[in-house]
Design a protein around this motif. Sequence first.
Motif, mmCIF file in Angstrom:
data_model
loop_
_atom_site.group_PDB
_atom_site.id
_atom_site.type_symbol
_atom_site.label_atom_id
_atom_site.label_comp_id
_atom_site.label_asym_id
_atom_site.label_seq_id
_atom_site.Cartn_x
_atom_site.Cartn_y
_atom_site.Cartn_z
ATOM 1 N N TYR A 9 45.676 36.069 41.879
ATOM 2 C CA TYR A 9 45.604 34.911 40.800
ATOM 3 C C TYR A 9 45.166 35.384 39.379
ATOM 4 O O TYR A 9 44.703 34.680 38.700
ATOM 5 C CB TYR A 9 44.725 34.031 41.220
ATOM 6 N N ARG A 10 45.559 36.793 39.032
ATOM 7 C CA ARG A 10 44.897 37.315 38.032
ATOM 8 C C ARG A 10 45.456 36.781 36.851
ATOM 9 O O ARG A 10 44.903 36.692 35.784
ATOM 10 C CB ARG A 10 45.358 38.813 37.993
ATOM 11 N N LEU A 11 46.837 36.025 36.772
ATOM 12 C CA LEU A 11 47.144 35.246 35.442
ATOM 13 C C LEU A 11 46.367 34.204 35.126
ATOM 14 O O LEU A 11 46.519 33.551 34.033
ATOM 15 C CB LEU A 11 48.514 35.349 35.449
ATOM 16 N N ILE A 12 45.585 33.752 36.125
ATOM 17 C CA ILE A 12 44.827 32.464 35.831
ATOM 18 C C ILE A 12 43.378 32.529 36.228
ATOM 19 O O ILE A 12 42.743 31.401 36.087
ATOM 20 C CB ILE A 12 45.516 31.361 36.521
ATOM 21 N N CYS A 13 42.971 33.753 36.610
ATOM 22 C CA CYS A 13 41.665 34.013 36.947
ATOM 23 C C CYS A 13 41.359 35.171 36.486
ATOM 24 O O CYS A 13 42.019 36.193 37.147
ATOM 25 C CB CYS A 13 41.397 33.650 38.404
ATOM 26 N N PRO A 14 40.175 35.810 35.855
ATOM 27 C CA PRO A 14 39.961 37.088 35.502
ATOM 28 C C PRO A 14 39.557 37.901 36.685
ATOM 29 O O PRO A 14 40.026 39.115 36.585
ATOM 30 C CB PRO A 14 38.718 36.994 34.561
ATOM 31 N N ASN A 15 39.099 37.326 37.537
ATOM 32 C CA ASN A 15 39.075 38.333 39.026
ATOM 33 C C ASN A 15 40.109 38.419 39.796
ATOM 34 O O ASN A 15 40.193 39.004 40.988
ATOM 35 C CB ASN A 15 37.502 38.229 39.461
ATOM 36 N N GLY A 16 40.932 37.440 39.827
ATOM 37 C CA GLY A 16 42.204 37.410 40.599
ATOM 38 C C GLY A 16 42.108 36.627 41.924
ATOM 39 O O GLY A 16 42.915 36.582 42.668
ATOM 40 N N LEU A 17 40.706 36.175 42.163
ATOM 41 C CA LEU A 17 40.670 35.704 43.506
ATOM 42 C C LEU A 17 40.209 34.102 43.501
ATOM 43 O O LEU A 17 40.120 33.626 44.734
ATOM 44 C CB LEU A 17 39.219 36.294 44.041
ATOM 45 N N PHE A 18 39.669 33.600 42.418
ATOM 46 C CA PHE A 18 39.038 32.188 42.464
ATOM 47 C C PHE A 18 37.764 32.270 43.399
ATOM 48 O O PHE A 18 37.732 31.266 44.261
ATOM 49 C CB PHE A 18 40.035 31.110 43.287
ATOM 50 N N PHE A 19 37.229 33.218 43.469
ATOM 51 C CA PHE A 19 36.074 33.424 44.421
ATOM 52 C C PHE A 19 34.969 34.037 43.459
ATOM 53 O O PHE A 19 35.208 35.207 43.095
ATOM 54 C CB PHE A 19 36.391 34.222 45.485
ATOM 55 N N ARG A 20 33.679 33.471 43.681
ATOM 56 C CA ARG A 20 32.364 33.893 42.860
ATOM 57 C C ARG A 20 31.190 33.457 43.546
ATOM 58 O O ARG A 20 30.964 32.246 44.182
ATOM 59 C CB ARG A 20 32.418 33.222 41.259
ATOM 60 N N ASP A 21 30.212 34.642 43.653
ATOM 61 C CA ASP A 21 28.967 34.100 44.536
ATOM 62 C C ASP A 21 29.108 33.527 45.920
ATOM 63 O O ASP A 21 28.368 32.418 46.061
ATOM 64 C CB ASP A 21 28.120 33.229 43.487
ATOM 65 N N LYS A 62 42.189 26.653 31.578
ATOM 66 C CA LYS A 62 41.346 26.917 30.247
ATOM 67 C C LYS A 62 42.315 27.830 29.594
ATOM 68 O O LYS A 62 42.876 28.915 30.071
ATOM 69 C CB LYS A 62 40.165 27.343 30.478
ATOM 70 N N SER A 63 42.741 27.464 28.438
ATOM 71 C CA SER A 63 43.264 28.289 27.550
ATOM 72 C C SER A 63 42.726 29.672 27.122
ATOM 73 O O SER A 63 43.273 30.829 27.027
ATOM 74 C CB SER A 63 43.806 27.740 26.062
ATOM 75 N N ILE A 64 41.335 29.646 27.089
ATOM 76 C CA ILE A 64 40.722 30.941 27.086
ATOM 77 C C ILE A 64 39.655 30.852 28.230
ATOM 78 O O ILE A 64 38.626 30.069 28.398
ATOM 79 C CB ILE A 64 39.596 30.911 25.800
ATOM 80 N N PRO A 65 39.736 31.616 29.390
ATOM 81 C CA PRO A 65 39.013 31.615 30.662
ATOM 82 C C PRO A 65 37.663 32.154 30.384
ATOM 83 O O PRO A 65 37.178 33.188 31.101
ATOM 84 C CB PRO A 65 39.775 32.457 31.316
ATOM 85 N N TYR A 66 36.786 31.849 29.263
ATOM 86 C CA TYR A 66 35.438 32.260 28.914
ATOM 87 C C TYR A 66 34.613 32.179 30.133
ATOM 88 O O TYR A 66 33.631 33.065 30.219
ATOM 89 C CB TYR A 66 35.214 31.612 27.749
ATOM 90 N N PRO A 67 34.481 31.198 30.972
ATOM 91 C CA PRO A 67 33.494 31.453 32.230
ATOM 92 C C PRO A 67 33.553 32.763 32.821
ATOM 93 O O PRO A 67 32.596 33.011 33.462
ATOM 94 C CB PRO A 67 33.839 30.231 32.969
ATOM 95 N N GLY A 68 34.768 33.371 32.925
ATOM 96 C CA GLY A 68 34.717 34.639 33.486
ATOM 97 C C GLY A 68 33.613 35.766 32.863
ATOM 98 O O GLY A 68 33.146 36.375 33.574
ATOM 99 N N ILE A 69 33.651 35.478 31.629
ATOM 100 C CA ILE A 69 32.947 36.464 30.740
ATOM 101 C C ILE A 69 31.369 36.288 31.166
ATOM 102 O O ILE A 69 30.574 37.263 31.311
ATOM 103 C CB ILE A 69 33.079 36.480 29.471
ATOM 104 N N ILE A 70 31.092 35.087 31.139
ATOM 105 C CA ILE A 70 29.668 34.769 31.256
ATOM 106 C C ILE A 70 29.107 35.183 32.711
ATOM 107 O O ILE A 70 28.154 35.513 33.007
ATOM 108 C CB ILE A 70 29.576 33.067 31.313
#
Length: 389
Positions: A113-125, A135-143
Amino acid sequence: MKDRLRILSIHNNYKIRGGEDESRESEERLLKEMGHEVDFYEESNNRIDDLNLAQLALKTVWSQESYQAVRQKLKQNRYDSIHVQNFFPLISPSVYYAAKAEDVPVIQTLRNYRLICPNGLFFRDGRVCEDCLGKSIPYPGIIHACYRENRGATAATVAMLTLHRTIGTWFDRVNLFITLSEFARQKFIEAGFPADKMIVKPNFVHPDPGVGSGSGGYALYVGRLSVEKGLDVLLSAWERLSDKVPLKIVGEGPLAELVMDAIERMPHIEWLGKRPIAEVHRLMGEAMFLIFPSKWYETFGRVAIEAFAKGTPVIASNIGAIAELIDPYQTGLCFNPSDPQDLAEKVEWCLNHPNSVLEMRARARAEYEAKYTATQNYQQLIEIYQRLS
């Protein structure tokens, strides 16, 4: 369409190979076996260690090196299409522009899912995360430092996604996208990708590994030993099952120590580490059932169809694409994601219904023969290439 196609396959080689590498290589081998020509433009992610963050960021957003190299290949040889399997991070979307400059159509297979999720997985924590979806700017990935647990590297990924979404790269420079499942297709459509360019073509198993006996008397897990794969759920379920059924685990990964700790408490669990594919298929064929406990949105689930090819039912999380593959009580069972108690209950159901499991074996094999052989996949792939003619 011409009888003989010439395709330029583009992809990054990862340090850690996975099922999607095997699926890509199987597809390329199949095309060659059927008389088509497949050339390659490849990058090795081993080069990442030689780059500083600024250099990596620039390459991620736009690699002039890749642009020039691919364009030169397209000038030298006439290709029917380029098939981008994975451009991240070193190749970059610049290759789409090289293809456009030489008037060569582009297919992009979306293996994550890299083109719509910075880590490509839709998975965190340890859980599914859709904070960046749409989101046009996927900023939560940076946070959350989603890529490599590094905010700088994640910022470079977000910059690439934002720029190319803004200038229309995904929409104007790619002729067709291939997803591996309808679930993944719908996620990309939800994120704004054009539905008419999104085609579902599943992975396949070739050559046919043949039917197994199912007489081994054990359950089997095959996959990376990691959180997103649900290994902790699997081990917790086996604690609830006590010693009712042995479990064999095949694979390597960061949770290896968790597996070793579990074996000390539960000697009926056996960790086999990494095994050659022929041995993995033998183990699958002898297993009563395969466990697929993923917590994340699998884009497909190759291990499941390998089990089907061996006639082995699959007990899988009811999440993402893997849930599409399982016909409950026909080719396997589904359990509530991240719920070890429900997984344990589904295993007990299988142990208490051996005749039903035997019937599932025949239906699992029939499912493979109907949907996941090289013959079906080749026909689907050729139909996709025909759309570019």
